[in-house]
Design a protein around this motif. Structure first.
Motif, PDB file in Angstrom:
ATOM      1  N   ARG A   1       5.013  13.186  36.710  1.00 29.01           N
ATOM      2  CA  ARG A   1       4.272  11.651  37.372  1.00 29.01           C
ATOM      3  C   ARG A   1       2.861  12.132  37.738  1.00 29.01           C
ATOM      4  O   ARG A   1       1.790  11.237  37.546  1.00 29.01           O
ATOM      5  N   ALA A   2       2.470  13.373  38.456  1.00 29.37           N
ATOM      6  CA  ALA A   2       1.253  13.694  38.893  1.00 29.37           C
ATOM      7  C   ALA A   2       0.256  13.734  37.917  1.00 29.37           C
ATOM      8  O   ALA A   2      -0.900  13.323  37.801  1.00 29.37           O
ATOM      9  N   GLU A   3       0.953  14.543  36.667  1.00 25.49           N
ATOM     10  CA  GLU A   3      -0.017  14.479  35.563  1.00 25.49           C
ATOM     11  C   GLU A   3      -0.356  13.258  34.914  1.00 25.49           C
ATOM     12  O   GLU A   3      -1.588  13.253  34.566  1.00 25.49           O
ATOM     13  N   ALA A   4       0.504  12.581  34.738  1.00 23.72           N
ATOM     14  CA  ALA A   4       0.471  11.072  34.346  1.00 23.72           C
ATOM     15  C   ALA A   4      -0.433  10.265  35.046  1.00 23.72           C
ATOM     16  O   ALA A   4      -1.627   9.797  34.508  1.00 23.72           O
ATOM     17  N   ASP A   5      -0.513  10.375  36.286  1.00 26.82           N
ATOM     18  CA  ASP A   5      -1.523   9.690  37.498  1.00 26.82           C
ATOM     19  C   ASP A   5      -2.822  10.412  37.193  1.00 26.82           C
ATOM     20  O   ASP A   5      -3.755   9.895  37.067  1.00 26.82           O
ATOM     21  N   SER A   6      -2.940  11.746  36.734  1.00 26.27           N
ATOM     22  CA  SER A   6      -3.999  12.511  36.712  1.00 26.27           C
ATOM     23  C   SER A   6      -4.916  12.056  35.345  1.00 26.27           C
ATOM     24  O   SER A   6      -5.987  11.781  35.428  1.00 26.27           O
ATOM     25  N   ALA A   7      -3.885  11.834  34.505  1.00 27.70           N
ATOM     26  CA  ALA A   7      -4.340  11.127  33.003  1.00 27.70           C
ATOM     27  C   ALA A   7      -5.294   9.833  33.072  1.00 27.70           C
ATOM     28  O   ALA A   7      -6.031   9.548  32.579  1.00 27.70           O
ATOM     29  N   VAL A   8      -4.318   9.053  33.951  1.00 31.10           N
ATOM     30  CA  VAL A   8      -4.738   7.719  34.172  1.00 31.10           C
ATOM     31  C   VAL A   8      -6.061   7.606  35.036  1.00 31.10           C
ATOM     32  O   VAL A   8      -6.934   6.807  34.761  1.00 31.10           O
ATOM     33  N   VAL A   9      -6.186   8.454  35.858  1.00 28.82           N
ATOM     34  CA  VAL A   9      -7.347   8.462  36.747  1.00 28.82           C
ATOM     35  C   VAL A   9      -8.383   9.200  35.956  1.00 28.82           C
ATOM     36  O   VAL A   9      -9.553   8.236  35.942  1.00 28.82           O
TER      37      VAL A   9
END
Length: 484
Positions: free
Chosen positions: A169-177
């Motif tokens: 989830r953190a990686e997905a959030d980083s990609a979104v950011v």
């Protein structure tokens, strides 16, 4: 690495196995764990089976991929019946088509999962050993660690899966950011571009405003002159009114005198009518003498013109001024006869073009690409030239005018169809534009001959107008061609 059957909280209490770190046969590394730390939670009736955790999608896909990869290596009797057909699939189809069945068997059949785990841990090497011991290297892929933890199920395996989910989830959030940052940068770039365009447009509007102000000043000056002229005209009108009143008085007095004179004139008229009969006979004779003299004068002028042409030895010409310009400054793909064109205001009215084409000995000059790109720019250049030349051939055939069409081109285009009769096709030479060639054609014409130039280029129109030609917009010719 040791091949052991790791702890599994889905097996009965007497089946758990532990990893002692030795290398060798998996059977040699299995010992009974009698300590209470390895037992799953129990009730008074036996062990309590905890529900399966919710796996992140990347972890679930990795578990299915690992299981699908080892299916063909298991003996047929160790593969559950629902998976035996899946084991025969091609490697790239096994995980994709058999994913639901594989996931269901891993959940429902702990023994099958342990058999798969033994081979997966063998392939995983040191990472598999670390996962069995309940630890995970900091640099390891959290998805891979979670997948191995789910299959091996060491102590704390649920925490490893939760940590993997948090990492995914953190990686997905980083990609979104990162995507949001990239979009913000793109919007900033577009905004900067828009500001630059707005500045350019503002400069254009300022220039236009200055030009309009200058024209407004000229119009105001013209308005003042017109007002002055109007006042002078009104003053003259008042003077004329006064003179009219005076003249009316004089006319009234003169009318009385005229009536008296009229009576005297009637008397003289009777005398004059008698003399008129005699005068008519004399006038008829005098008219005959004048007709003879006029005929003799015209005959003398005609013979003098024939003699002058014979004296100067002037033969009929087979070239026109535009032909000399074509030979000197451009490639000439064909010849074209003479024809009419007319001087006119800047307008796109085809009726005005027809009016000019009706003038004698006129020359129609067409800015080729300026017309074709405005009228049928969706075609290729070759199709544009062919369509325009064909249309001009129809105009030349209908009017008998001299028609010249000019195209930009450093070299003559090869493969052109023959130009229609009456149409001259020219291409500018290297280093020279079609606009310059058009101005040369206009300057080559004798003073007094009407020359019509069809182009929507303001610079071309202003240039040819200074040399006495009539500029017309490209739309006037396009409408004329559409009407034909």
């Amino acid at each position: 690495m040791p091949l052991t059957e790791p702890y599994d909280d889905h097996l009965p209490q007497e089946d758990p196995v532990a990893l002692d770190g030795a290398v060798g046969n998996p059977d040699d590394n299995v010992v009974n764990d009698t300590s209470g730390a390895s037992d799953p939670p129990t009730t008074g009736d036996g062990p309590t089976v905890e529900p399966e955790p919710t796996l992140p999608e990347p972890v679930r896909q990795r578990i299915v991929t690992l299981t699908a990869a080892v299916l063909p290596t298991l003996p047929t009797d160790e593969v559950p019946v629902p998976l035996r057909r899946v084991a025969k699939f091609a490697p790239n189809r096994r995980a994709r088509l058999g994913a639901p069945v594989i996931a269901a068997q891993l959940t429902a059949d702990p023994l099958f999962r342990q058999r798969v785990t033994a081979r997966v841990l063998t392939d995983a090497g040191d990472l598999g050993a670390a996962v069995v011991e309940g630890t995970a290297p900091a640099a390891a892929d959290p998805v891979e660690v979670a997948a191995l933890a789910y299959l091996a199920r060491p102590r704390g395996w649920r925490e490893l899966i939760d940590a993997s989910g948090a990492a995914v989830r953190a990686e997905a959030d980083s990609a979104v950011v990162a995507e949001l940052v990239r979009e913000a940068e793109q919007r900033a770039t577009r905004a900067e571009h828009d500001r630059a365009v707005a500045r350019v447009e503002a400069e254009k509007l300022r220039d236009e405003l200055a030009r309009v102000r200058e024209e407004l000043g000229q119009l105001r000056e013209e308005s003042r002159q017109v007002a002055r002229t109007l006042r002078e005209t009104q003053a003259r009108e008042r003077k004329a009114t006064e003179l009219l009143a005076t003249e009316r008085g004089r006319a009234a007095r003169a009318s009385a005198d005229v009536d008296a004179e009229l009576r005297r004139a009637r008397a003289r008229l009777a005398e004059a009518e008698a003399a008129a009969g005699v005068a008519r006979a004399s006038a008829k004779e005098a008219r005959s003498v004048d007709d003879a003299r006029l005929w003799l004068l015209l005959e003398t002028i005609g013979q003098a013109a024939v003699g002058l042409r014979r004296e100067l030895a002037l033969d009929p010409v087979d070239k026109l001024p535009a032909d000399f310009v074509a030979e000197a400054f451009a490639e000439q793909p064909g010849t074209a006869p003479a024809g009419p064109a007319a001087r006119a205001r800047d307008t796109d009215d085809p009726a005005r073009l027809d009016q000019l084409l009706a003038l004698p000995r006129a020359h129609l000059v067409v800015d080729g690409y300026n017309v074709t790109k405005r009228g049928f720019g969706e075609m290729s250049l070759e199709q544009q030239r062919k369509r325009l030349i064909t249309g001009l051939g129809g105009i030349a055939a209908q009017t008998g005018d001299e028609v010249t069409v000019v195209f930009d081109g450093a070299e003559r285009m090869h493969g052109l169809p023959p130009a229609p009769r009456g149409v001259r096709v020219l291409f500018s030479r290297k280093g020279e534009t079609a606009d310059e060639l058009i101005r040369r054609l206009v300057r080559a014409e004798p003073a007094g001959r009407p020359v019509v130039v069809v182009s929507s280029d303001r610079e071309v129109a202003d240039g040819v107008r200074r040399h006495g030609a009539y500029p017309l917009g490209a739309d006037s010719l396009l409408r004329r061609l559409a009407r034909s």
